[in-house]
Design an enzyme around this catalytic site. Sequence first.
Site, short mmCIF file in Angstrom:
data_model
loop_
_atom_site.label_atom_id
_atom_site.label_comp_id
_atom_site.label_asym_id
_atom_site.label_seq_id
_atom_site.Cartn_x
_atom_site.Cartn_y
_atom_site.Cartn_z
N GLY A 222 -33.91 -0.99 92.14
CA GLY A 222 -34.69 -0.98 93.37
C GLY A 222 -34.81 -2.38 93.93
CD GLU B 108 -25.67 1.71 89.14
OE1 GLU B 108 -26.50 1.20 89.93
OE2 GLU B 108 -25.71 1.52 87.91
CG HIS C 74 -26.64 -2.34 89.00
ND1 HIS C 74 -27.52 -1.41 89.49
CD2 HIS C 74 -27.22 -3.55 89.20
CE1 HIS C 74 -28.59 -2.02 89.98
NE2 HIS C 74 -28.43 -3.32 89.82
CB CYS D 21 -31.36 -3.01 87.69
SG CYS D 21 -31.60 -4.56 88.61
CE1 TYR D 22 -39.29 -3.05 90.58
CE2 TYR D 22 -39.19 -0.66 90.39
CZ TYR D 22 -39.89 -1.81 90.70
OH TYR D 22 -41.20 -1.73 91.12
CE LYS E 74 -16.66 15.79 102.90
NZ LYS E 74 -16.47 16.86 103.90
CG ASP F 188 -17.87 19.74 103.89
OD1 ASP F 188 -17.23 19.44 102.86
OD2 ASP F 188 -18.36 18.89 104.66
#
Length: 514
Positions: free
Chosen positions: A59, A175, A173, A86-87, A370, A231
């Site tokens: 964050g 990710e 991080h 992290c945060y 997606k 979609d």
Amino acid sequence: MSVPEEPRPVLVLDFGAQYAQLIARRVRECHVYSEIVPFDDSVEALRARRPAGLILSGGPASVFEEGAPSIHAGVFELGVPVLGICYGQQLMAQALGGSVEATGAREYGGTDLAVREPGVLLEDLADHETVWMSHADTVERAPDGFRVTASTEVTPVAAMEDRERGLFGVQFHPEVAHTSRGLDVMKRFLYDGCGLLPEWTPTGVIERSVGRIRAQVGNERVLCALSGGVDSAVAALLVYKAVGEQLTCVFVDTGLLREGEPDQVEDTFGRHFRVPLVHVKASDRFLGRLAGVADPEEKRKAIGEEFIRVFEEVATEHSDARFLVQGTLYPDVIESGSRTAARIKSHHNVGGLPEDMRFELVEPLRDLFKDEVRTVGEELGLPPDIVWRQPFPGPGLAVRIVGEVTAERLEIVRHADAIVNEEVRRAGLASELWQAFAVLLTLRSVGVMGDGRTYAHPIVIRAVSSEDAMTADWARLPSEVLERISSRVIAEVVGVNRVVYDISSKPPATIEWE
């Protein structure tokens, strides 16, 4: 057919991080179901969702700021594994009696991580790995019961874990792609820390979707808002698989589509898949509804409402359907606003729906990103030209005209857009791009053509690379491709005398201009 059991989710508690959505996607790339929830959901609300694990996102705040997002210590007593990033790690350390300090030693970008002992999370890492850092505050001392498993030159607790309680923290991080072995760290948390199996698969998604649809719809008639994009196509086939002839697909030619799309939609679904299809030609109706409307939010809402009115008329004329299928995706829901995500824009099939709509919505893709939709589409047998078709906004070319929409402006942007896509395909770049398209600015600029003065419109070329549209980078198209596009647009599109290239990434810009 009974509805398959819903997977227990890994919940991503969003503390306002730009990467919260990316964390959820990475979890799903590991074939584990994830959802994003507000950081301030109560302990009771979290327990009610039966989580298999929790991830505390990063964050922008400092844990020392007044009013900074915090976490209740009871979250760590839920009996499910928790990963703080992290945060999130700083909050974990602070809540459990560790020490967090504002040392002034900031780390941003690629950083060398020294693995002191692998523990659970870092088992697949070498002694030194490159990780992505973005922080100012630092965990100086881990809480009692935790082992420090990694550090950096300025961060003494770059990773920590209490395996017995299932609590894990990393300052970096995992990710983001810049962390070289980040996905391996995520897998260790999910598979070893949480004891989960990689069971979130296209086959499982299809089975659960079909079961949900049958349970919701029963024997009622259903309409599907079919645009021809991946979609709505995947949503249509899922519903057809679930209820068969109870479904009628409705394709509304709004006049806001790209060149050749109406014929392509009718050919693919009316003849290739044999799905019942009603083709409604309503371009004059939508143009009339948009007359005098320049504000992008008003455009989206006007188009969304007009869509619903058309479907209501079709329902009355054909089947008196109770349900309406839409291809709403998870990013649509996030971007249209929640308690933790500010409204970026109202998607026509989320924020643009009228309050007095008579239909009950069926949204089989509402929980999917997606890339997951494309994978499900391949599993269902959709042809590649539909599965990998570039995303196209529901309001169509209306939001690629900055200002009021008119028939003349639609023809300009449609023609320019066709040239952009033709040249991108010709250069063999289509598979490398998330989107490439033209935007018409309704202001005018001075030019010279044929030795005479012109006062015509500029066209903006927009091309981006992305994984899921939550973030995007502007594409570095070769100069010769841009030159061909510019030359052709100016020479072939009446009313254009200037072409510019958008080199903005998302964030801070969005992919679409409106």
